[in-house]
Design a protein around this motif. Structure first.
Motif, mmCIF file in Angstrom:
data_model
loop_
_atom_site.group_PDB
_atom_site.id
_atom_site.type_symbol
_atom_site.label_atom_id
_atom_site.label_comp_id
_atom_site.label_asym_id
_atom_site.label_seq_id
_atom_site.Cartn_x
_atom_site.Cartn_y
_atom_site.Cartn_z
ATOM 1 N N THR A 186 0.849 -1.186 0.000
ATOM 2 C CA THR A 186 0.000 0.000 0.000
ATOM 3 C C THR A 186 0.883 1.234 0.000
ATOM 4 O O THR A 186 1.792 1.356 0.826
ATOM 5 C CB THR A 186 -0.927 0.015 1.235
ATOM 6 O OG1 THR A 186 -1.686 -1.198 1.244
ATOM 7 C CG2 THR A 186 -1.866 1.191 1.192
ATOM 8 N N ALA A 187 0.624 2.137 -0.929
ATOM 9 C CA ALA A 187 1.434 3.349 -1.064
ATOM 10 C C ALA A 187 1.194 4.302 0.102
ATOM 11 O O ALA A 187 0.056 4.528 0.519
ATOM 12 C CB ALA A 187 1.118 4.061 -2.375
ATOM 13 N N ALA A 188 2.284 4.839 0.623
ATOM 14 C CA ALA A 188 2.215 5.877 1.650
ATOM 15 C C ALA A 188 2.200 7.236 0.955
ATOM 16 O O ALA A 188 2.392 7.330 -0.257
ATOM 17 C CB ALA A 188 3.414 5.759 2.588
ATOM 18 N N GLN A 189 2.001 8.278 1.722
ATOM 19 C CA GLN A 189 1.955 9.620 1.154
ATOM 20 C C GLN A 189 3.281 9.968 0.495
ATOM 21 O O GLN A 189 4.345 9.810 1.080
ATOM 22 C CB GLN A 189 1.640 10.647 2.230
ATOM 23 C CG GLN A 189 1.469 12.052 1.681
ATOM 24 C CD GLN A 189 0.986 13.011 2.749
ATOM 25 O OE1 GLN A 189 0.740 12.623 3.889
ATOM 26 N NE2 GLN A 189 0.856 14.262 2.393
ATOM 27 N N LEU A 246 -2.178 8.303 -2.012
ATOM 28 C CA LEU A 246 -2.132 7.659 -0.703
ATOM 29 C C LEU A 246 -3.090 6.478 -0.662
ATOM 30 O O LEU A 246 -4.250 6.586 -1.049
ATOM 31 C CB LEU A 246 -2.514 8.675 0.380
ATOM 32 C CG LEU A 246 -2.603 8.171 1.810
ATOM 33 C CD1 LEU A 246 -1.234 7.729 2.291
ATOM 34 C CD2 LEU A 246 -3.150 9.252 2.719
ATOM 35 N N GLY A 247 -2.588 5.327 -0.214
ATOM 36 C CA GLY A 247 -3.424 4.140 -0.070
ATOM 37 C C GLY A 247 -3.577 3.306 -1.322
ATOM 38 O O GLY A 247 -4.322 2.327 -1.314
ATOM 39 N N THR A 248 -2.884 3.651 -2.399
ATOM 40 C CA THR A 248 -2.984 2.883 -3.640
ATOM 41 C C THR A 248 -2.451 1.473 -3.413
ATOM 42 O O THR A 248 -1.319 1.304 -2.969
ATOM 43 C CB THR A 248 -2.172 3.546 -4.771
ATOM 44 O OG1 THR A 248 -2.665 4.859 -4.990
ATOM 45 C CG2 THR A 248 -2.250 2.750 -6.050
ATOM 46 N N ASP A 302 4.738 8.464 -2.044
ATOM 47 C CA ASP A 302 5.475 7.336 -2.613
ATOM 48 C C ASP A 302 5.467 7.350 -4.134
ATOM 49 O O ASP A 302 4.434 7.603 -4.760
ATOM 50 C CB ASP A 302 4.858 5.999 -2.176
ATOM 51 C CG ASP A 302 5.426 5.459 -0.902
ATOM 52 O OD1 ASP A 302 6.467 5.967 -0.436
ATOM 53 O OD2 ASP A 302 4.835 4.507 -0.354
ATOM 54 N N LEU A 315 8.555 2.728 -3.288
ATOM 55 C CA LEU A 315 7.760 1.746 -2.557
ATOM 56 C C LEU A 315 8.357 0.348 -2.695
ATOM 57 O O LEU A 315 8.513 -0.372 -1.701
ATOM 58 C CB LEU A 315 6.314 1.751 -3.066
ATOM 59 C CG LEU A 315 5.348 0.738 -2.473
ATOM 60 C CD1 LEU A 315 5.134 0.997 -0.993
ATOM 61 C CD2 LEU A 315 4.037 0.757 -3.219
ATOM 62 N N ARG A 322 11.762 0.218 -0.707
ATOM 63 C CA ARG A 322 11.596 0.259 0.750
ATOM 64 C C ARG A 322 10.976 -1.031 1.296
ATOM 65 O O ARG A 322 11.426 -1.570 2.300
ATOM 66 C CB ARG A 322 10.733 1.455 1.139
ATOM 67 C CG ARG A 322 10.550 1.607 2.646
ATOM 68 C CD ARG A 322 9.657 2.762 3.020
ATOM 69 N NE ARG A 322 8.290 2.503 2.608
ATOM 70 C CZ ARG A 322 7.596 3.297 1.796
ATOM 71 N NH1 ARG A 322 8.124 4.392 1.305
ATOM 72 N NH2 ARG A 322 6.361 2.995 1.453
ATOM 73 N N GLU A 323 9.960 -1.533 0.627
ATOM 74 C CA GLU A 323 9.204 -2.667 1.165
ATOM 75 C C GLU A 323 9.774 -4.032 0.784
ATOM 76 O O GLU A 323 9.639 -4.984 1.546
ATOM 77 C CB GLU A 323 7.744 -2.596 0.711
ATOM 78 C CG GLU A 323 7.018 -1.365 1.207
ATOM 79 C CD GLU A 323 6.853 -1.327 2.714
ATOM 80 O OE1 GLU A 323 6.753 -2.398 3.351
ATOM 81 O OE2 GLU A 323 6.823 -0.216 3.270
#
Length: 71
Positions: free
Chosen positions: A6-9, A47-49, A11, A16, A19-20
């Motif tokens: 899930t994408a953060a603000q 956000l939240g994608t 990203d 993404l 990092r993940e």
């Protein structure tokens, strides 16, 4: 097996993935194929994608030979 991120603000897709999952630019094509329309969202993901990451083999970390000068 695919993972869901899930994408953060703020990203970007490559940020993404790095990092993940520690994935580099070589994984972008496979991720974009698994997520039709993701590229249409722009460089910064909303956000939240949700992003589906297909099973991608991560390259093994390079190894170095250790040289011991003294026993």
């Amino acid at each position: 097996m695919a993972d869901r991120l899930t994408a953060a603000q703020g990203d970007t897709l490559d940020e993404l993935l790095w990092r993940e999952r520690g994935l580099g630019p070589d994984a972008l094509a496979a991720v974009l194929t698994a997520n039709p329309g993701l590229a249409d969202l722009g460089a910064v993901l909303p956000l939240g994608t949700p992003v589906i990451v297909p099973a991608i083999a991560t390259p093994a970390a390079p190894t170095r030979e250790i040289v011991q000068l003294w026993s």
